[in-house]
Scaffold this motif. Structure first.
Motif, PDB file in Angstrom:
ATOM      1  N   TYR A   9       0.792  -1.220   0.000  1.00 23.20           N
ATOM      2  CA  TYR A   9       0.000   0.000   0.000  1.00 23.20           C
ATOM      3  C   TYR A   9       0.829   1.278   0.000  1.00 23.20           C
ATOM      4  O   TYR A   9       0.285   2.364  -0.113  1.00 23.20           O
ATOM      5  CB  TYR A   9      -0.961   0.000   1.187  1.00 23.20           C
ATOM      6  N   ASP A  10       2.123   1.192   0.131  1.00 23.08           N
ATOM      7  CA  ASP A  10       3.022   2.339   0.028  1.00 23.08           C
ATOM      8  C   ASP A  10       2.713   3.427   1.064  1.00 23.08           C
ATOM      9  O   ASP A  10       2.493   4.578   0.727  1.00 23.08           O
ATOM     10  CB  ASP A  10       2.980   2.913  -1.389  1.00 23.08           C
ATOM     11  N   PHE A  11       2.656   3.044   2.326  1.00 24.38           N
ATOM     12  CA  PHE A  11       2.495   4.010   3.399  1.00 24.38           C
ATOM     13  C   PHE A  11       3.295   3.535   4.609  1.00 24.38           C
ATOM     14  O   PHE A  11       3.765   2.411   4.657  1.00 24.38           O
ATOM     15  CB  PHE A  11       1.017   4.217   3.770  1.00 24.38           C
ATOM     16  N   HIS A  12       3.436   4.409   5.565  1.00 23.85           N
ATOM     17  CA  HIS A  12       4.145   4.089   6.794  1.00 23.85           C
ATOM     18  C   HIS A  12       3.189   4.307   7.964  1.00 23.85           C
ATOM     19  O   HIS A  12       2.573   5.361   8.084  1.00 23.85           O
ATOM     20  CB  HIS A  12       5.373   4.984   6.950  1.00 23.85           C
ATOM     21  N   LEU A  13       3.039   3.302   8.803  1.00 20.27           N
ATOM     22  CA  LEU A  13       2.202   3.399   9.985  1.00 20.27           C
ATOM     23  C   LEU A  13       3.014   4.054  11.091  1.00 20.27           C
ATOM     24  O   LEU A  13       3.971   3.476  11.597  1.00 20.27           O
ATOM     25  CB  LEU A  13       1.731   2.005  10.410  1.00 20.27           C
ATOM     26  N   GLU A  14       2.664   5.292  11.419  1.00 20.48           N
ATOM     27  CA  GLU A  14       3.395   6.057  12.430  1.00 20.48           C
ATOM     28  C   GLU A  14       3.005   5.641  13.849  1.00 20.48           C
ATOM     29  O   GLU A  14       3.856   5.350  14.670  1.00 20.48           O
ATOM     30  CB  GLU A  14       3.114   7.556  12.266  1.00 20.48           C
ATOM     31  N   LYS A  15       1.696   5.661  14.137  1.00 20.82           N
ATOM     32  CA  LYS A  15       1.207   5.393  15.494  1.00 20.82           C
ATOM     33  C   LYS A  15      -0.160   4.728  15.429  1.00 20.82           C
ATOM     34  O   LYS A  15      -0.904   4.915  14.473  1.00 20.82           O
ATOM     35  CB  LYS A  15       1.040   6.691  16.282  1.00 20.82           C
ATOM     36  N   ILE A  16      -0.484   3.972  16.463  1.00 20.39           N
ATOM     37  CA  ILE A  16      -1.821   3.423  16.658  1.00 20.39           C
ATOM     38  C   ILE A  16      -2.278   3.833  18.049  1.00 20.39           C
ATOM     39  O   ILE A  16      -1.537   3.662  19.023  1.00 20.39           O
ATOM     40  CB  ILE A  16      -1.847   1.887  16.552  1.00 20.39           C
ATOM     41  N   TYR A  17      -3.479   4.386  18.123  1.00 16.17           N
ATOM     42  CA  TYR A  17      -4.076   4.746  19.405  1.00 16.17           C
ATOM     43  C   TYR A  17      -5.405   4.017  19.549  1.00 16.17           C
ATOM     44  O   TYR A  17      -6.199   3.980  18.615  1.00 16.17           O
ATOM     45  CB  TYR A  17      -4.342   6.249  19.499  1.00 16.17           C
ATOM     46  N   TRP A  18      -5.650   3.421  20.705  1.00 11.29           N
ATOM     47  CA  TRP A  18      -6.958   2.856  21.014  1.00 11.29           C
ATOM     48  C   TRP A  18      -7.692   3.943  21.775  1.00 11.29           C
ATOM     49  O   TRP A  18      -7.163   4.524  22.727  1.00 11.29           O
ATOM     50  CB  TRP A  18      -6.811   1.587  21.849  1.00 11.29           C
ATOM     51  N   LEU A  20     -11.468   5.868  23.333  1.00 12.96           N
ATOM     52  CA  LEU A  20     -12.808   5.742  23.894  1.00 12.96           C
ATOM     53  C   LEU A  20     -13.729   6.660  23.096  1.00 12.96           C
ATOM     54  O   LEU A  20     -13.327   7.720  22.655  1.00 12.96           O
ATOM     55  CB  LEU A  20     -12.815   6.158  25.365  1.00 12.96           C
ATOM     56  N   GLY A  21     -14.974   6.255  22.905  1.00  8.59           N
ATOM     57  CA  GLY A  21     -15.916   7.098  22.178  1.00  8.59           C
ATOM     58  C   GLY A  21     -16.260   6.511  20.824  1.00  8.59           C
ATOM     59  O   GLY A  21     -16.234   5.295  20.633  1.00  8.59           O
ATOM     60  N   ASN A  22     -16.559   7.366  19.872  1.00  9.44           N
ATOM     61  CA  ASN A  22     -16.991   6.928  18.540  1.00  9.44           C
ATOM     62  C   ASN A  22     -15.909   6.201  17.756  1.00  9.44           C
ATOM     63  O   ASN A  22     -16.202   5.352  16.931  1.00  9.44           O
ATOM     64  CB  ASN A  22     -17.493   8.110  17.721  1.00  9.44           C
ATOM     65  N   ASP A  23     -14.677   6.554  17.967  1.00  9.66           N
ATOM     66  CA  ASP A  23     -13.574   5.967  17.209  1.00  9.66           C
ATOM     67  C   ASP A  23     -12.812   4.997  18.096  1.00  9.66           C
ATOM     68  O   ASP A  23     -12.199   5.391  19.082  1.00  9.66           O
ATOM     69  CB  ASP A  23     -12.636   7.064  16.697  1.00  9.66           C
ATOM     70  N   ALA A  24     -12.849   3.710  17.737  1.00  8.83           N
ATOM     71  CA  ALA A  24     -12.202   2.688  18.553  1.00  8.83           C
ATOM     72  C   ALA A  24     -10.693   2.686  18.383  1.00  8.83           C
ATOM     73  O   ALA A  24      -9.948   2.478  19.325  1.00  8.83           O
ATOM     74  CB  ALA A  24     -12.767   1.310  18.214  1.00  8.83           C
ATOM     75  N   ILE A  25     -10.239   2.915  17.157  1.00  7.09           N
ATOM     76  CA  ILE A  25      -8.802   2.931  16.873  1.00  7.09           C
ATOM     77  C   ILE A  25      -8.505   4.135  15.990  1.00  7.09           C
ATOM     78  O   ILE A  25      -9.226   4.421  15.042  1.00  7.09           O
ATOM     79  CB  ILE A  25      -8.346   1.650  16.146  1.00  7.09           C
ATOM     80  N   VAL A  26      -7.433   4.834  16.314  1.00  2.00           N
ATOM     81  CA  VAL A  26      -6.974   5.951  15.491  1.00  2.00           C
ATOM     82  C   VAL A  26      -5.574   5.597  15.019  1.00  2.00           C
ATOM     83  O   VAL A  26      -4.688   5.333  15.827  1.00  2.00           O
ATOM     84  CB  VAL A  26      -6.956   7.272  16.283  1.00  2.00           C
ATOM     85  N   ASN A  27      -5.380   5.551  13.696  1.00  2.00           N
ATOM     86  CA  ASN A  27      -4.074   5.264  13.104  1.00  2.00           C
ATOM     87  C   ASN A  27      -3.506   6.538  12.507  1.00  2.00           C
ATOM     88  O   ASN A  27      -4.221   7.277  11.834  1.00  2.00           O
ATOM     89  CB  ASN A  27      -4.185   4.224  11.989  1.00  2.00           C
ATOM     90  N   ILE A  28      -2.242   6.777  12.733  1.00  5.83           N
ATOM     91  CA  ILE A  28      -1.542   7.889  12.098  1.00  5.83           C
ATOM     92  C   ILE A  28      -0.683   7.277  11.002  1.00  5.83           C
ATOM     93  O   ILE A  28       0.234   6.504  11.277  1.00  5.83           O
ATOM     94  CB  ILE A  28      -0.658   8.666  13.104  1.00  5.83           C
TER      95      ILE A  28
END
Length: 79
Positions: A9-18, A20-28
Motif C-alpha cells: 500500500y506504500d504508506f508508513h504506519l506512524e502510530k496506533i491509538y486505542w 474511547l468514544g466513537n472511534d475505537a482505533i486511530v491510526n496515524i
C-alpha cells in the motif's frame, strides 16, 4: 490486531491509538501522496465493517509556509 502490508500500500504506519468514544482505533499514517492513501482506504473499506475518516494535517513548518504565501487572493465564503 490488524497487520497491514505497508509495501503493497506504500504508506508508513506512524502510530496506533486505542480510543474511547466513537472511534475505537486511530491510526496515524504517512503516505507519499493522496492517491496512495486513497488506494489503501478503499481496499480496507470494502470489508464492510470498517469506517474511515481521512484528515489532511499540517505540521507547524507546513503552516508557517502556508501563512507566508501572499494573501492577495480574494476568498468567497458561501454559507
Amino acid at each position: 490486531m490488524w497487520i497491514f502490508n505497508t509495501k503493497i500500500y506504500d504508506f508508513h504506519l506512524e502510530k496506533i491509538y486505542w480510543a474511547l468514544g466513537n472511534d475505537a482505533i486511530v491510526n496515524i499514517l504517512e503516505a507519499p501522496d493522496n492517491a496512495s492513501m486513497a488506494v489503501f482506504v478503499t481496499s480496507i473499506s470494502v470489508i464492510g465493517n470498517v469506517r474511515t475518516i481521512i484528515l489532511r494535517v499540517f505540521s507547524e513548518a507546513d503552516m508557517n509556509g502556508i501563512l507566508a504565501k501572499p494573501q492577495d487572493r480574494q476568498v468567497t465564503c458561501l454559507l
